[in-house]
Design a protein around this motif. Sequence first.
Motif, PDB file in Angstrom:
ATOM      1  N   GLU A   1      38.328 -40.538  36.422  1.00 24.97           N
ATOM      2  CA  GLU A   1      37.179 -40.303  35.549  1.00 24.97           C
ATOM      3  C   GLU A   1      36.283 -39.238  36.180  1.00 24.97           C
ATOM      4  O   GLU A   1      35.956 -39.321  37.363  1.00 24.97           O
ATOM      5  CB  GLU A   1      36.402 -41.605  35.332  1.00 24.97           C
ATOM      6  N   ILE A   2      35.897 -38.261  35.375  1.00 25.24           N
ATOM      7  CA  ILE A   2      35.064 -37.155  35.836  1.00 25.24           C
ATOM      8  C   ILE A   2      33.727 -37.230  35.091  1.00 25.24           C
ATOM      9  O   ILE A   2      33.707 -37.264  33.858  1.00 25.24           O
ATOM     10  CB  ILE A   2      35.747 -35.797  35.560  1.00 25.24           C
TER      11      ILE A   2
ATOM     12  N   SER B   1      36.918 -34.120  42.749  1.00 29.56           N
ATOM     13  CA  SER B   1      37.525 -35.366  42.260  1.00 29.56           C
ATOM     14  C   SER B   1      38.850 -35.082  41.566  1.00 29.56           C
ATOM     15  O   SER B   1      39.833 -35.822  41.746  1.00 29.56           O
ATOM     16  CB  SER B   1      36.571 -36.073  41.294  1.00 29.56           C
ATOM     17  N   ILE B   2      38.889 -34.007  40.786  1.00 32.52           N
ATOM     18  CA  ILE B   2      40.141 -33.643  40.114  1.00 32.52           C
ATOM     19  C   ILE B   2      41.193 -33.237  41.140  1.00 32.52           C
ATOM     20  O   ILE B   2      42.358 -33.646  41.056  1.00 32.52           O
ATOM     21  CB  ILE B   2      39.896 -32.501  39.107  1.00 32.52           C
TER      22      ILE B   2
ATOM     23  N   ALA C   1      37.731 -29.971  27.412  1.00 29.35           N
ATOM     24  CA  ALA C   1      38.338 -28.646  27.555  1.00 29.35           C
ATOM     25  C   ALA C   1      38.138 -28.091  28.958  1.00 29.35           C
ATOM     26  O   ALA C   1      39.032 -27.437  29.513  1.00 29.35           O
ATOM     27  CB  ALA C   1      37.758 -27.685  26.515  1.00 29.35           C
ATOM     28  N   LYS C   2      36.960 -28.338  29.546  1.00 23.88           N
ATOM     29  CA  LYS C   2      36.692 -27.876  30.910  1.00 23.88           C
ATOM     30  C   LYS C   2      37.631 -28.553  31.912  1.00 23.88           C
ATOM     31  O   LYS C   2      38.167 -27.907  32.826  1.00 23.88           O
ATOM     32  CB  LYS C   2      35.245 -28.166  31.292  1.00 23.88           C
ATOM     33  N   VAL C   3      37.836 -29.850  31.767  1.00 18.80           N
ATOM     34  CA  VAL C   3      38.721 -30.585  32.667  1.00 18.80           C
ATOM     35  C   VAL C   3      40.159 -30.125  32.486  1.00 18.80           C
ATOM     36  O   VAL C   3      40.891 -29.910  33.458  1.00 18.80           O
ATOM     37  CB  VAL C   3      38.582 -32.100  32.450  1.00 18.80           C
ATOM     38  N   LYS C   4      40.578 -29.970  31.239  1.00 18.29           N
ATOM     39  CA  LYS C   4      41.925 -29.472  30.946  1.00 18.29           C
ATOM     40  C   LYS C   4      42.164 -28.125  31.628  1.00 18.29           C
ATOM     41  O   LYS C   4      43.184 -27.933  32.308  1.00 18.29           O
ATOM     42  CB  LYS C   4      42.094 -29.335  29.432  1.00 18.29           C
TER      43      LYS C   4
ATOM     44  N   GLU D   1      44.762 -24.819  35.780  1.00 21.33           N
ATOM     45  CA  GLU D   1      44.627 -23.687  36.692  1.00 21.33           C
ATOM     46  C   GLU D   1      44.795 -24.109  38.150  1.00 21.33           C
ATOM     47  O   GLU D   1      45.524 -23.470  38.911  1.00 21.33           O
ATOM     48  CB  GLU D   1      43.274 -23.011  36.492  1.00 21.33           C
ATOM     49  N   SER D   2      44.125 -25.182  38.552  1.00 20.41           N
ATOM     50  CA  SER D   2      44.155 -25.579  39.957  1.00 20.41           C
ATOM     51  C   SER D   2      45.498 -26.181  40.366  1.00 20.41           C
ATOM     52  O   SER D   2      45.908 -26.080  41.529  1.00 20.41           O
ATOM     53  CB  SER D   2      43.027 -26.570  40.253  1.00 20.41           C
TER      54      SER D   2
END
Length: 206
Positions: free
Chosen positions: A102-103, A119-120, A156-159, A164-165
């Motif tokens: 969870e973010i 966290s991600i 969308a930001k988390v996706k 990318e990372s």
Amino acid sequence: VAALPRDVFDPTPLNKRLDDLQAEVVAQPRDAFDPTPLNRRLDDLQAEVAALPRDSLDPTPLNKRLDDLQAEVAAISRARENPSKVLNFTQVNPENFQLLGEIYFEHGSFDLSIKAKNSISNLQKFNKYNNVIVVGQTDTIGSNERNLIISFLRAAKVKEYIEESMNRPHGFVISTGTGEFAAPVRTDDDVSEPLNRVVRIYGQIE
């Protein structure tokens, strides 16, 4: 813009146009929303920013504002086109999905903090799953409509950051949002609840 003297360039007028465009995006009528004119104006502004003299101005803040505005226009389109289906994931809660993490976000924000990015990055489970779904949610401050849009933007930001990372192809992560509906903590309306300003990350179990 490109022809302006490099030592006297003032970004204030460009920022003012971005302020005006952002206000217009927020005020768009959702029942008759057409993103085409807004996207055209965003493209024009991007071209202007790209032409700015790099030795007199750092374009990064302007580009971030443009990216956020484009994301918001896209989120409004998604919220309007698919209003009856955004709750499907949390309503069905399929057993073949596992909650990975969870973010959390600040109120009204869809920016990923350094803590959120860490966290991600600490979630080392993505390689085990063929599909990952991220579901954005909000607290009950503000209108249902606006919260639905913010939830799409957060997801969308988390996706984007996961793909990318983790060097994953675009489309590896599916993003959606539920706004203030089906929130982790049930509250009354107009209640600021940090645990509800969240994006939940799920992995599909084969």
